[in-house]
Design a protein around this motif. Structure first.
Motif, mmCIF file in Angstrom:
data_model
loop_
_atom_site.group_PDB
_atom_site.id
_atom_site.type_symbol
_atom_site.label_atom_id
_atom_site.label_comp_id
_atom_site.label_asym_id
_atom_site.label_seq_id
_atom_site.Cartn_x
_atom_site.Cartn_y
_atom_site.Cartn_z
ATOM 1 N N SER A 6 -17.009 32.616 60.210
ATOM 2 C CA SER A 6 -16.527 32.923 61.548
ATOM 3 C C SER A 6 -15.119 32.383 61.763
ATOM 4 O O SER A 6 -14.586 31.623 60.940
ATOM 5 C CB SER A 6 -17.474 32.325 62.597
ATOM 6 N N LYS A 7 -14.544 32.765 62.887
ATOM 7 C CA LYS A 7 -13.206 32.298 63.231
ATOM 8 C C LYS A 7 -13.191 30.792 63.451
ATOM 9 O O LYS A 7 -12.231 30.105 63.073
ATOM 10 C CB LYS A 7 -12.729 33.025 64.490
ATOM 11 N N GLU A 8 -14.261 30.263 64.061
ATOM 12 C CA GLU A 8 -14.336 28.820 64.295
ATOM 13 C C GLU A 8 -14.351 28.045 62.983
ATOM 14 O O GLU A 8 -13.744 26.975 62.875
ATOM 15 C CB GLU A 8 -15.585 28.491 65.110
ATOM 16 N N GLU A 9 -15.035 28.572 61.995
ATOM 17 C CA GLU A 9 -15.069 27.894 60.700
ATOM 18 C C GLU A 9 -13.696 27.910 60.035
ATOM 19 O O GLU A 9 -13.321 26.962 59.340
ATOM 20 C CB GLU A 9 -16.122 28.554 59.807
ATOM 21 N N THR A 10 -12.955 28.986 60.255
ATOM 22 C CA THR A 10 -11.590 29.039 59.732
ATOM 23 C C THR A 10 -10.717 27.982 60.398
ATOM 24 O O THR A 10 -9.956 27.271 59.728
ATOM 25 C CB THR A 10 -10.983 30.436 59.961
ATOM 26 N N LEU A 11 -10.841 27.866 61.727
ATOM 27 C CA LEU A 11 -10.069 26.854 62.445
ATOM 28 C C LEU A 11 -10.450 25.449 61.996
ATOM 29 O O LEU A 11 -9.590 24.577 61.844
ATOM 30 C CB LEU A 11 -10.285 27.013 63.954
ATOM 31 N N TRP A 12 -11.748 25.228 61.783
ATOM 32 C CA TRP A 12 -12.188 23.918 61.321
ATOM 33 C C TRP A 12 -11.661 23.625 59.920
ATOM 34 O O TRP A 12 -11.305 22.482 59.603
ATOM 35 C CB TRP A 12 -13.716 23.832 61.330
ATOM 36 N N SER A 13 -11.586 24.633 59.085
ATOM 37 C CA SER A 13 -11.056 24.430 57.733
ATOM 38 C C SER A 13 -9.612 23.964 57.782
ATOM 39 O O SER A 13 -9.224 23.016 57.088
ATOM 40 C CB SER A 13 -11.164 25.730 56.923
ATOM 41 N N PHE A 14 -8.825 24.606 58.630
ATOM 42 C CA PHE A 14 -7.429 24.211 58.749
ATOM 43 C C PHE A 14 -7.285 22.867 59.452
ATOM 44 O O PHE A 14 -6.384 22.083 59.128
ATOM 45 C CB PHE A 14 -6.640 25.287 59.494
ATOM 46 N N ALA A 15 -8.166 22.594 60.422
ATOM 47 C CA ALA A 15 -8.112 21.301 61.107
ATOM 48 C C ALA A 15 -8.448 20.161 60.147
ATOM 49 O O ALA A 15 -7.799 19.113 60.153
ATOM 50 C CB ALA A 15 -9.072 21.296 62.292
ATOM 51 N N LEU A 16 -9.460 20.368 59.317
ATOM 52 C CA LEU A 16 -9.819 19.356 58.321
ATOM 53 C C LEU A 16 -8.695 19.176 57.310
ATOM 54 O O LEU A 16 -8.388 18.055 56.892
ATOM 55 C CB LEU A 16 -11.116 19.755 57.617
ATOM 56 N N TYR A 17 -8.083 20.275 56.919
ATOM 57 C CA TYR A 17 -6.938 20.181 56.007
ATOM 58 C C TYR A 17 -5.791 19.414 56.653
ATOM 59 O O TYR A 17 -5.117 18.609 56.002
ATOM 60 C CB TYR A 17 -6.483 21.582 55.613
ATOM 61 N N GLY A 18 -5.608 19.644 57.956
ATOM 62 C CA GLY A 18 -4.514 18.985 58.655
ATOM 63 C C GLY A 18 -4.659 17.477 58.737
ATOM 64 O O GLY A 18 -3.660 16.758 58.809
ATOM 65 N N THR A 19 -5.899 16.972 58.713
ATOM 66 C CA THR A 19 -6.084 15.523 58.797
ATOM 67 C C THR A 19 -5.644 14.805 57.530
ATOM 68 O O THR A 19 -5.410 13.596 57.550
ATOM 69 C CB THR A 19 -7.562 15.178 59.062
ATOM 70 N N ALA A 20 -5.553 15.527 56.422
ATOM 71 C CA ALA A 20 -5.194 14.884 55.154
ATOM 72 C C ALA A 20 -3.919 15.453 54.555
ATOM 73 O O ALA A 20 -3.550 15.087 53.445
ATOM 74 C CB ALA A 20 -6.338 15.035 54.149
ATOM 75 N N VAL A 21 -3.243 16.320 55.294
ATOM 76 C CA VAL A 21 -2.116 17.033 54.700
ATOM 77 C C VAL A 21 -0.949 16.098 54.385
ATOM 78 O O VAL A 21 -0.214 16.316 53.421
ATOM 79 C CB VAL A 21 -1.660 18.176 55.637
ATOM 80 N N GLY A 22 -0.773 15.034 55.171
ATOM 81 C CA GLY A 22 0.365 14.153 54.936
ATOM 82 C C GLY A 22 0.292 13.446 53.602
ATOM 83 O O GLY A 22 1.157 13.592 52.736
ATOM 84 N N ALA A 23 -0.780 12.683 53.415
ATOM 85 C CA ALA A 23 -0.936 11.950 52.158
ATOM 86 C C ALA A 23 -1.219 12.893 50.999
ATOM 87 O O ALA A 23 -0.785 12.667 49.870
ATOM 88 C CB ALA A 23 -2.074 10.935 52.289
ATOM 89 N N GLY A 24 -1.952 13.966 51.269
ATOM 90 C CA GLY A 24 -2.330 14.879 50.199
ATOM 91 C C GLY A 24 -1.170 15.650 49.612
ATOM 92 O O GLY A 24 -1.234 16.094 48.469
ATOM 93 N N THR A 25 -0.102 15.813 50.376
ATOM 94 C CA THR A 25 1.047 16.567 49.875
ATOM 95 C C THR A 25 2.261 15.690 49.588
ATOM 96 O O THR A 25 3.254 16.183 49.060
ATOM 97 C CB THR A 25 1.463 17.645 50.893
ATOM 98 N N LEU A 26 2.175 14.407 49.917
ATOM 99 C CA LEU A 26 3.303 13.516 49.666
ATOM 100 C C LEU A 26 2.953 12.429 48.652
ATOM 101 O O LEU A 26 3.487 12.394 47.549
ATOM 102 C CB LEU A 26 3.768 12.883 50.982
ATOM 103 N N PHE A 27 2.029 11.555 49.025
ATOM 104 C CA PHE A 27 1.730 10.403 48.182
ATOM 105 C C PHE A 27 1.018 10.795 46.894
ATOM 106 O O PHE A 27 1.348 10.303 45.819
ATOM 107 C CB PHE A 27 0.875 9.394 48.962
ATOM 108 N N LEU A 28 0.024 11.671 46.993
ATOM 109 C CA LEU A 28 -0.783 11.998 45.814
ATOM 110 C C LEU A 28 0.017 12.696 44.717
ATOM 111 O O LEU A 28 -0.064 12.293 43.550
ATOM 112 C CB LEU A 28 -1.986 12.842 46.224
ATOM 113 N N PRO A 29 0.791 13.752 45.009
ATOM 114 C CA PRO A 29 1.555 14.385 43.922
ATOM 115 C C PRO A 29 2.540 13.441 43.252
ATOM 116 O O PRO A 29 2.735 13.502 42.038
ATOM 117 C CB PRO A 29 2.282 15.541 44.635
ATOM 118 N N ILE A 30 3.163 12.569 44.034
ATOM 119 C CA ILE A 30 4.114 11.623 43.451
ATOM 120 C C ILE A 30 3.397 10.650 42.527
ATOM 121 O O ILE A 30 3.838 10.370 41.408
ATOM 122 C CB ILE A 30 4.861 10.865 44.566
ATOM 123 N N GLN A 31 2.249 10.138 42.986
ATOM 124 C CA GLN A 31 1.488 9.177 42.193
ATOM 125 C C GLN A 31 0.990 9.809 40.900
ATOM 126 O O GLN A 31 1.154 9.255 39.811
ATOM 127 C CB GLN A 31 0.304 8.657 43.013
#
Length: 229
Positions: A6-31
């Motif tokens: 459903s549309k709500e599940e899509t929004l939740w997927s992006f919301a969950l991704y958004g909670t980890a996007v900072g460290a997941g796209t900055l710190f982890l690739p560098i490490q």
């Protein structure tokens, strides 16, 4: 017949991704990039179980508690451990993410100040007002309710994903495939790199701040069947 996705599940997927996007796209690739290819492959194998099972367990911990709807993790810890221990756990839970919130608030303020400095002088008074404005806007979004917050987070993730996709394609000409075959030996240094990469990986894929809200939403939507979802 219910929809598979459903549309709500899509929004939740992006919301969950958004909670980890900072460290997941900055710190982890560098490490991982500096640690070598074999460390990247091994951590990729353990990333899913270290991410999925703890978050599922936390969701079920909240859903299994005999508490009033909407109580979330605060009500769950009070139910299982009593009010005193529950308050202590809630306080530690808050402190664990308060520092992260400060980091993101400072980052947003710095980014806005950098953009505004091209048009107007940024004095200490302007920066203070800018910081206050950032805090007020963020709190206003949260005060508008869970559904609005999820929609805003989901909306903000779209341009971010598009930006990352564009940069990935644009930088394909600068890829160094030789790095994938370098540092492939299992040495004590490799195991050390894997060991110190695990905390970064856990932090990079941590959706814990929004799991309580996610569990509440699923409980309201599915009721007693939420545990099986």
């Amino acid at each position: 017949m219910s929809k598979i996705w459903s549309k709500e599940e899509t929004l939740w997927s992006f919301a969950l991704y958004g909670t980890a996007v900072g460290a997941g796209t900055l710190f982890l690739p560098i490490q991982l990039g500096s640690a070598g290819a074999i460390v990247l492959f091994i951590t990729a194998l353990v990333a899913w179980p270290l991410t999925y099972w703890p978050h599922k367990a936390l969701s079920q911990f909240i859903l299994s508690a005999n508490i009033a709807p909407g109580a979330g993790i605060t009500g769950a810890v009070n139910h299982y451990y009593g009010k005193k221990i529950g308050s202590l756990i809630t306080g530690l839970y808050f402190l664990a993410f308060f520092v992260v919130v400060l980091i993101y608030a400072v980052a947003i303020t710095n980014s806005l100040a950098e953009q505004l400095s091209r048009h107007v002088p940024i004095t200490s008074q302007v920066r203070a007002l800018l910081s206050l404005g950032v805090v007020l806007v963020l709190n206003l979004i949260f005060l508008m309710g869970r559904h609005v917050t999820i929609k805003v987070m989901g909306f903000l993730v779209f341009p971010l994903i598009a930006c990352f996709l564009f940069l990935s394609i644009y930088l394909m000409g600068s890829w160094q495939p030789a790095y994938l075959t370098s540092q492939m030996q299992l040495t004590p240094h490799t195991f050390h790199q894997i060991w110190i990469s695990i905390p970064v990986m856990v932090f990079a894929f941590s959706h814990t701040p929004i799991i309580s809200t996610f569990a509440i939403d699923q409980q309201e939507k599915y009721g007693e069947q939420a545990m099986g979802k």
